[in-house]
Design a protein around this motif. Sequence first.
Motif, short mmCIF file in Angstrom:
data_model
loop_
_atom_site.label_atom_id
_atom_site.label_comp_id
_atom_site.label_asym_id
_atom_site.label_seq_id
_atom_site.Cartn_x
_atom_site.Cartn_y
_atom_site.Cartn_z
N ASP A 15 0.84 -1.21 0.00
CA ASP A 15 0.00 0.00 0.00
C ASP A 15 0.88 1.28 0.00
O ASP A 15 0.41 2.36 0.29
CB ASP A 15 -0.97 0.00 1.19
CG ASP A 15 -0.25 0.12 2.54
OD1 ASP A 15 1.01 0.15 2.57
OD2 ASP A 15 -0.94 0.20 3.57
N THR A 17 3.11 2.30 1.98
CA THR A 17 3.53 2.93 3.23
C THR A 17 4.94 2.48 3.60
O THR A 17 5.40 1.40 3.21
CB THR A 17 2.56 2.59 4.39
OG1 THR A 17 2.48 1.17 4.53
CG2 THR A 17 1.18 3.17 4.13
N HIS A 99 -6.44 4.77 0.54
CA HIS A 99 -6.09 5.26 1.88
C HIS A 99 -7.15 6.24 2.38
O HIS A 99 -7.63 6.12 3.51
CB HIS A 99 -4.71 5.91 1.87
CG HIS A 99 -3.57 4.92 1.90
ND1 HIS A 99 -3.37 4.05 2.95
CD2 HIS A 99 -2.57 4.66 1.02
CE1 HIS A 99 -2.30 3.30 2.73
NE2 HIS A 99 -1.80 3.64 1.54
N ARG A 104 -7.20 7.08 6.08
CA ARG A 104 -5.76 7.20 6.29
C ARG A 104 -5.23 8.28 5.38
O ARG A 104 -5.43 8.22 4.16
CB ARG A 104 -5.05 5.87 5.98
CG ARG A 104 -5.26 4.78 7.01
CD ARG A 104 -4.36 3.59 6.72
NE ARG A 104 -4.63 3.02 5.40
CZ ARG A 104 -5.46 2.00 5.16
NH1 ARG A 104 -6.09 1.41 6.15
NH2 ARG A 104 -5.63 1.56 3.93
N VAL A 106 -2.04 9.97 3.66
CA VAL A 106 -0.65 9.64 3.37
C VAL A 106 0.18 10.92 3.38
O VAL A 106 -0.18 11.93 2.81
CB VAL A 106 -0.47 8.91 2.00
CG1 VAL A 106 -1.19 7.58 2.03
CG2 VAL A 106 -0.96 9.75 0.83
#
Length: 287
Positions: A15, A17, A99, A104, A106
């Motif tokens: 993803d 991250t 995300h 979430r 980023v």
Amino acid sequence: MAHAELTRPEGAASDWTIPQRWDAYTPQEHATWDALFARQARMLPGRTAPEFLQGLDVLRLSKPGIPDFEELSDRLMKATGWQVVAVPGLVPDDVFFDHLANRRFVAGNFIRRPDQLDYLQEPDVFHDVFGHVPLLADPVFADYMQAYGEGGRRAAALGVIDRLARLYWYTVEFGLVRSGEGLRLYGAGIVSSFTESVFALEDPSPNRIGFDLKRLMRTKYRIDDFQQNYFVIDSFEQLLDQTLNTDFGPLYTELDGQSDIEIEAILPTDRVFTYGTQAYARAKMPA
Ligand code: PHE
Ligand code: FE
């Protein structure tokens, strides 16, 4: 922000991250954050939406310097259920939307060099966190960002990301909002910029016109300099309400047959707050 053609760097998860590695920041990097924070925090009262100023408190953590995303996420989670995750820089659109749809945000984990305080090309941790995170602590804006992520997945499936990207640009990045005491800033691209946070509100050059979803999605934008036009929302409730309760499917089809609107154009149907002189943009045009 997102970008289409990118390859995932080694070490990034599927993803995209990566660990933030807070302990790896140097004292100078923390000092850069503190300097930028102090400068903007001084600039923003009286210029920025009250919701943003309130949200700034989530950034005041137990340690000075660049926020530790774990502690920041704990705070944000309690306020609105959002988290902040680190990425190496720009990520592909589908990753970005996923995300957001999962609450979430980023954020790039790197910070600009001391000679780049006023301008840099790629969003760094100061833009991403100082610019975007405060409003994620506002319940209405928090819902808008999640809905945008869901809308993004849908736009991707329909091949119309460019249309939706204009909405992000003219609200999340460069939006203005009305208040009882006049216009206020809320776009992350403005509030994280020392120079544009004055220009966007006070300079006679740009147009400032009322938010109109269809009109906005036909309007071009520039990524290389101060905006020539800002869209003004009445409130975050209006923004959420209009975008959530509009089915963008038919809208994309309708807009398909319509021409783009030039950045500096003002239409007879526009609700105009400021007729810009465009002096700033004209002075920079090649002779
Ligand atoms: N309602 C939009 C759609 O039908 C999704 C959306 C919601 C987009 C909120 C932006 C913000 O696709
Ligand atoms: Fe941004």
